[in-house]
Write an enzyme that holds these catalytic residues in place. Structure first.
Site, PDB file in Angstrom:
ATOM      1  N   GLU A  96      -0.096  -1.121   5.669  1.00 21.08           N
ATOM      2  CA  GLU A  96       1.012  -0.696   6.520  1.00 21.08           C
ATOM      3  C   GLU A  96       0.954   0.793   6.813  1.00 21.08           C
ATOM      4  O   GLU A  96       1.405   1.232   7.867  1.00 21.08           O
ATOM      5  CB  GLU A  96       2.354  -1.048   5.857  1.00 21.08           C
ATOM      6  CG  GLU A  96       3.566  -0.896   6.739  1.00 21.08           C
ATOM      7  CD  GLU A  96       4.172   0.515   6.766  1.00 21.08           C
ATOM      8  OE1 GLU A  96       5.003   0.790   7.656  1.00 21.08           O
ATOM      9  OE2 GLU A  96       3.814   1.333   5.890  1.00 21.08           O
ATOM     10  N   ASP A 133       0.815  -1.214   0.000  1.00 19.21           N
ATOM     11  CA  ASP A 133       0.000   0.000   0.000  1.00 19.21           C
ATOM     12  C   ASP A 133       0.846   1.260   0.000  1.00 19.21           C
ATOM     13  O   ASP A 133       2.041   1.246   0.327  1.00 19.21           O
ATOM     14  CB  ASP A 133      -0.961   0.002   1.190  1.00 19.21           C
ATOM     15  CG  ASP A 133      -0.255  -0.025   2.536  1.00 19.21           C
ATOM     16  OD1 ASP A 133       0.758  -0.735   2.650  1.00 19.21           O
ATOM     17  OD2 ASP A 133      -0.724   0.661   3.471  1.00 19.21           O
TER      18      ASP A 133
END
Length: 351
Positions: free
Chosen positions: A125, A71
């Site tokens: 994350e 991400d």
């Protein structure tokens, strides 16, 4: 668009960057990563949500985990990617699709590694820790994270950064007595009471600590302040939010105790905390890694998921392409040379 893991590294990197994967929207990239890895007969591929794990099972005496998150923070007009000279610009080029591309290419190339390998590509994350998929994986599938040593492909400008700082947030509350501001002598101003703890912060001298041969600089800073309910009311409370970044020689309990010492006499509420991680560079496996990469390791500034591996008893370091100072910047870019440096180092170490 299918990812080509065995072709040009920079072309693969740009493919990964151009699949938008802001936190919560990782599925399209996870699908492509899973599809590409399943084409490699030397890997056993499993998936949990938008986390993809690919492992070798060659019976080697040691296992290395290489991990990277899929991400990014939100896009800011910086997609699709652009190649300008020796730099690739675009959201996620630093944090951390450069590391993802390097890991994917290395996973394809290392069909007979000297150690067994676990390649982990995970989601969420860049948001709060509770949503980070490694939290779920550690609880439900801890064998996926098991190993003798781990490398987080976080951006380090292709240098080794060992361990990481711990972090906590604490709220200091000052109290007063509400009154009409026209008759302020009838009340007691809680915002004015904040001056003394803020003065303690302004005069605070942060530790510089050596841990296992690496230097970590701490920081204690006010990051938010809130008080007052109206423009004509003397406030009866004020909240100061403080962030403490602490060296990995302290655990969370010791860090909280230090905050109580600094702000003795004040009401404190600890609202968030994550332990740091010691470097673990004294292990023979880690020494081999340092030899393969070259250079002089430094302590990691900030918190990363190396701490999750450390908590599981797996020593871990940060190593990946991209200047961390450019992470999340609108003009985020990664130097092509750093991608090649990281890829070559992994192959020297594990090939």
């Amino acid at each position: 668009m299918s990812l080509d893991l065995t072709g040009d590294l920079i072309a693969l990197f740009r493919q990964v960057v151009d699949i938008e994967s802001v936190s919560g929207n990782e599925r399209a990239l996870a699908d492509e990563v899973e599809l590409a890895l399943r084409q490699l007969p030397h890997l056993r591929v499993e998936r949990d949500g938008d986390t993809v794990v690919a492992r070798t099972d060659l019976g080697r005496s040691e296992r290395v985990v290489v991990a990277g998150h899929l991400d990014t923070v939100p896009v800011a007009g910086n997609l699709p990617s652009r190649l300008v000279g020796d730099r690739v610009y675009g959201r996620g080029t630093v944090d951390m699709k450069g590391g993802v591309a390097v890991a994917l290419a290395a996973a394809a190339a290392l069909s007979a590694p000297t150690r067994d390998l676990s390649w982990i590509f995970y989601d969420h994350e860049e948001v709060e820790a509770a949503r980070n998929s490694l939290t779920r994986i550690a609880a439900e599938r801890p064998n996926w994270l098991a190993g003798d040593f781990a490398v987080l492909m976080e951006p380090t400008a292709a240098r080794i950064e060992g361990g990481c700082q711990g972090t906590l947030r604490v709220v200091i509350k000052t109290r007063g007595l509400a009154a009409h501001s026209a008759r302020s002598w009838l009340g007691h101003n809680a915002i004015h009471e904040a001056a003394e703890p803020l003065a303690r912060l302004a005069g605070y001298s942060a530790r510089v600590v050596e841990v296992d041969g690496l230097t970590y600089r701490e920081g204690l800073n006010a990051v938010g302040i809130h008080g007052g309910i109206a423009g004509n009311v003397v406030p009866d409370s004020c909240l100061i939010t403080v962030n403490y970044r602490f060296a990995p020689d302290r655990d969370v309990a010791a860090a909280q105790a230090h905050c109580r010492e600094v702000f003795a006499g004040y009401e404190l509420e600890f609202v968030d905390a994550a332990a740091g991680a010691r470097p673990g560079l004294d292990l023979p496996l880690a020494a081999d890694f340092v030899t393969a990469v070259g250079g002089t390791p430094t302590g990691k500034v900030g918190w990363t998921d190396v701490a999750r591996f450390s908590a599981l008893g797996v020593p871990a370091v940060n190593f990946g392409p991209g200047d961390p100072g450019k992470a999340h910047a609108d003009d985020e870019f990664c130097a092509v040379s750093e991608l090649h440096s990281c890829y070559d180092a992994l192959l020297r170490w594990l090939g």
